[in-house]
Design a protein around this motif. Structure first.
Motif, PDB file in Angstrom:
ATOM      1  N   ARG A  21       0.662  -1.251  -0.715  1.00 52.71           N
ATOM      2  CA  ARG A  21      -0.116   0.085   0.272  1.00 52.71           C
ATOM      3  C   ARG A  21       0.576   1.053  -0.352  1.00 52.71           C
ATOM      4  O   ARG A  21       0.608   2.214  -0.566  1.00 52.71           O
ATOM      5  N   HIS A  22       1.945   1.242   0.767  1.00 47.36           N
ATOM      6  CA  HIS A  22       2.724   2.289   0.837  1.00 47.36           C
ATOM      7  C   HIS A  22       3.568   2.951  -0.630  1.00 47.36           C
ATOM      8  O   HIS A  22       3.574   3.970  -0.858  1.00 47.36           O
ATOM      9  N   ALA A  25       1.066   3.929  -2.690  1.00 43.09           N
ATOM     10  CA  ALA A  25       0.582   5.690  -2.247  1.00 43.09           C
ATOM     11  C   ALA A  25       2.245   6.422  -3.199  1.00 43.09           C
ATOM     12  O   ALA A  25       1.206   7.977  -2.979  1.00 43.09           O
ATOM     13  N   ALA A  26       2.838   5.472  -2.839  1.00 49.45           N
ATOM     14  CA  ALA A  26       3.778   6.801  -3.641  1.00 49.45           C
ATOM     15  C   ALA A  26       4.363   6.917  -4.531  1.00 49.45           C
ATOM     16  O   ALA A  26       5.239   7.892  -5.171  1.00 49.45           O
ATOM     17  N   THR A  75      13.259   3.031   7.970  1.00 53.76           N
ATOM     18  CA  THR A  75      13.074   3.694   6.481  1.00 53.76           C
ATOM     19  C   THR A  75      15.074   3.952   7.207  1.00 53.76           C
ATOM     20  O   THR A  75      15.384   5.012   7.468  1.00 53.76           O
ATOM     21  N   ASP A 133       9.701  11.553   0.433  1.00 54.73           N
ATOM     22  CA  ASP A 133      10.204  11.950   1.615  1.00 54.73           C
ATOM     23  C   ASP A 133       8.892  11.191   2.585  1.00 54.73           C
ATOM     24  O   ASP A 133       8.698  11.015   3.618  1.00 54.73           O
ATOM     25  N   ALA A 134       7.588  11.243   1.664  1.00 54.28           N
ATOM     26  CA  ALA A 134       6.663  10.911   2.262  1.00 54.28           C
ATOM     27  C   ALA A 134       6.692   9.369   2.975  1.00 54.28           C
ATOM     28  O   ALA A 134       6.300   9.035   4.518  1.00 54.28           O
ATOM     29  N   ALA A 135       7.291   8.865   1.533  1.00 57.30           N
ATOM     30  CA  ALA A 135       7.068   7.191   2.615  1.00 57.30           C
ATOM     31  C   ALA A 135       8.151   7.351   3.311  1.00 57.30           C
ATOM     32  O   ALA A 135       8.163   6.142   4.169  1.00 57.30           O
ATOM     33  N   ALA A 137       8.694   9.143   5.345  1.00 55.53           N
ATOM     34  CA  ALA A 137       8.026   9.342   7.287  1.00 55.53           C
ATOM     35  C   ALA A 137       7.692   8.430   7.446  1.00 55.53           C
ATOM     36  O   ALA A 137       7.257   8.273   8.482  1.00 55.53           O
ATOM     37  N   ALA A 138       6.216   8.210   6.216  1.00 60.08           N
ATOM     38  CA  ALA A 138       5.368   7.426   6.885  1.00 60.08           C
ATOM     39  C   ALA A 138       5.445   6.023   7.632  1.00 60.08           C
ATOM     40  O   ALA A 138       4.639   5.246   7.822  1.00 60.08           O
ATOM     41  N   LEU A 139       6.735   5.314   7.727  1.00 61.80           N
ATOM     42  CA  LEU A 139       7.094   3.682   7.376  1.00 61.80           C
ATOM     43  C   LEU A 139       8.209   3.774   8.370  1.00 61.80           C
ATOM     44  O   LEU A 139       8.662   3.588   9.051  1.00 61.80           O
ATOM     45  N   PHE A 142       7.593   1.890  11.203  1.00 62.89           N
ATOM     46  CA  PHE A 142       7.457   0.387  10.619  1.00 62.89           C
ATOM     47  C   PHE A 142       8.327  -0.402  11.678  1.00 62.89           C
ATOM     48  O   PHE A 142       9.689  -0.554  11.822  1.00 62.89           O
TER      49      PHE A 142
END
Length: 172
Positions: A21-22, A25-26, A75, A133-135, A137-139, A142
């Motif tokens: 999903r990530h 989304a990227a 990450t 950058d968003a990926a 930060a989002a993970l 994780f």
């Protein structure tokens, strides 16, 4: 005639679904084709007539290798060298490196990558900097751990898609 091959460890559910999903989304174009995985052998060329011998080599590697636990956490990135964000291998790195080395020891392989082996799970590749950058930060928080009980050989077909050829169970 040469074929392109790769060897990987699949990330199992439910983590595979989260990472997929990530990657989608990227905006990563390979998200639809390439499941989340730990690469053991990046794309390499191989004479087509050596494919059966590679299969026998990989079966031998699997027979001599014991299952191990892989723990993923947080990450990292290969920027500025390449536009890649990945989930880090926090534990199991030594086992992954040994397995990757044994896989790559097959003499007929012609590796396409000039980079040294670095165990990781890609989550964004060749996307704009903001998406990288968003990926990341989002993970960042994780975490996953799972047993590695095998790996798979993939062969690229004439249309460029990667197709699984065989799974190998670790039995050492």
């Amino acid at each position: 005639m040469a074929v392109r091959v790769g060897v990987l460890v699949d990330v199992p559910p439910p983590w595979r679904d989260v990472l997929h999903r990530h990657r989608v989304a990227a905006g990563d174009a390979l998200a639809a084709e390439v499941p989340p995985h730990l690469t053991l052998l990046p794309p390499a060329r191989l004479p087509a007539e050596a494919l059966d011998a590679l299969d026998a080599h990989l079966a031998g590697v699997a027979a001599r290798t014991a299952p191990f636990t892989l723990r993923l956490a947080g990450t990292g990135t290969f920027r500025p060298v390449t536009d890649v964000v990945y989930v880090r291998v926090a534990d199991g790195d030594r086992h992954a490196r040994a397995l990757a080395g044994a896989v790559a020891a097959f003499a007929a392989l012609e590796p396409e990558s000039a980079y040294p082996y670095h165990p990781h799970v890609t989550v964004a590749h060749q996307v704009p900097p903001a998406a990288l950058d968003a990926a990341a930060a989002a993970l960042a928080a994780f975490a996953a751990a799972f047993p590695v009980t095998g790996f798979a050989l993939y062969v690229q077909d004439a249309g460029g898609a990667w197709r699984p050829r065989r799974d190998y169970g670790l039995a050492g």
